[in-house]
Design a protein around this motif. Sequence first.
Motif, short mmCIF file in Angstrom:
data_model
loop_
_atom_site.label_atom_id
_atom_site.label_comp_id
_atom_site.label_asym_id
_atom_site.label_seq_id
_atom_site.Cartn_x
_atom_site.Cartn_y
_atom_site.Cartn_z
N SER A 43 0.81 -1.22 0.00
CA SER A 43 0.00 0.00 0.00
C SER A 43 0.85 1.27 0.00
CB SER A 43 -0.94 0.01 1.21
OG SER A 43 -1.82 -1.09 1.15
N HIS A 63 3.72 2.82 7.03
CA HIS A 63 2.66 2.67 8.04
C HIS A 63 2.80 1.35 8.80
CE1 HIS A 63 1.05 0.94 4.27
NE2 HIS A 63 0.58 0.00 5.07
N CYS A 151 0.67 -3.61 10.12
CA CYS A 151 -0.31 -3.59 9.01
C CYS A 151 -0.70 -5.02 8.63
CB CYS A 151 0.19 -2.83 7.80
SG CYS A 151 -1.00 -2.80 6.44
ZN LIG Z 1 -0.03 -1.88 4.75
#
Ligand SMILES: [Zn+2]
Length: 338
Positions: A43, A63, A151
Amino acid sequence: MPTMRVAQVSQANAPFEIVEREIPEPGAGQVRIKVQACGVCHSDSFTKEGLWPGIVFPRVPGHEVIGTIDAIGYGVAGWTPGEPVGVGWHGGHCGYCHPCRHGDSFACATSTLVTGITHDGGYAEYMVAPAESVAHAPPGLTPAEVAPLMCAGVTTFNALRNSGAGPGDVVAVLGIGGLGHLGVQYARKLGFRTVAIDRRQQKAPLAAQLGADHYIDSTAGDPAAELQKLGGAKAILATATSGEAMAAVQDGLAPNGTLMVIGAVPSLAADTLFLLQGRRSIKGWYAGIASDSEDTLRFSQSSGVQSMNEVYPLSRVNEAYERMMSGDARFRVVLTMD
Ligand SMILES: [Zn+2]
Ligand SMILES: [Zn+2]
């Protein structure tokens, strides 16, 4: 002025550049984090390729952040300098909109904040984050080992524990990659009768090593029929990047079973008659908020769930990102700040 190194993207599709910046001060409601490690997630391409609507450059992605509290902004309570923390995709919420007031702050309608997209993330020695987006991390974690749990870990763990399946139920994980290799471990540790599904037979030994009770080669026959031989799946965690692969397993659901979709695909054809006859469902799942990440870190630590990582120093960020995008990494890529 004290400075820090960050890996920034200065425009869509530009390579990462390592630059020196002034270390930012946390504003009201924010904390500053000394980053120790940050996972490289697919992502992050939203930032790298400029795909996120309204993204502003230069931007620092990242992230899957693990670090320590370094400074605390005005009006922030509950944090201690030096304590270990993590930051994930959920970058903050307003607390006053309709979803927030109804306990659904993951779907905040006011400020759709995403770490590393709407504000700078963890490909950096320091970052500033809204305090509500920060997770307390248990002591004793190794940052480069656990960063992907912020994540990939919370996405799979949180989807599985909210899938409606209980201990002893058949639960399948579709796709044994960056998400799936964690999903299989969580499914086993949550007490599910765990089925791993992937293309080709070669992932079978890995699936067994990760704790799968059964392995289905989706190219060898009908994976849905194989699941029905086991009584049908109470839940299928769909991590695959193909809508066709997801559609091919949905008929393996047991009555009241749920296909939990955690990978974005362009389209997914639902077998509606099969869904309604068995009260089955297809459900999307959002990774989680900071408290979900806290649960993920603690559960992973106590149960021994481990991300398999390839680790790079921040200075090799371009190589690390290419490795992640190649799909060949086994299985997650992590940057360290040392
Ligand atoms: Zn991610
Ligand atoms: Zn809100």
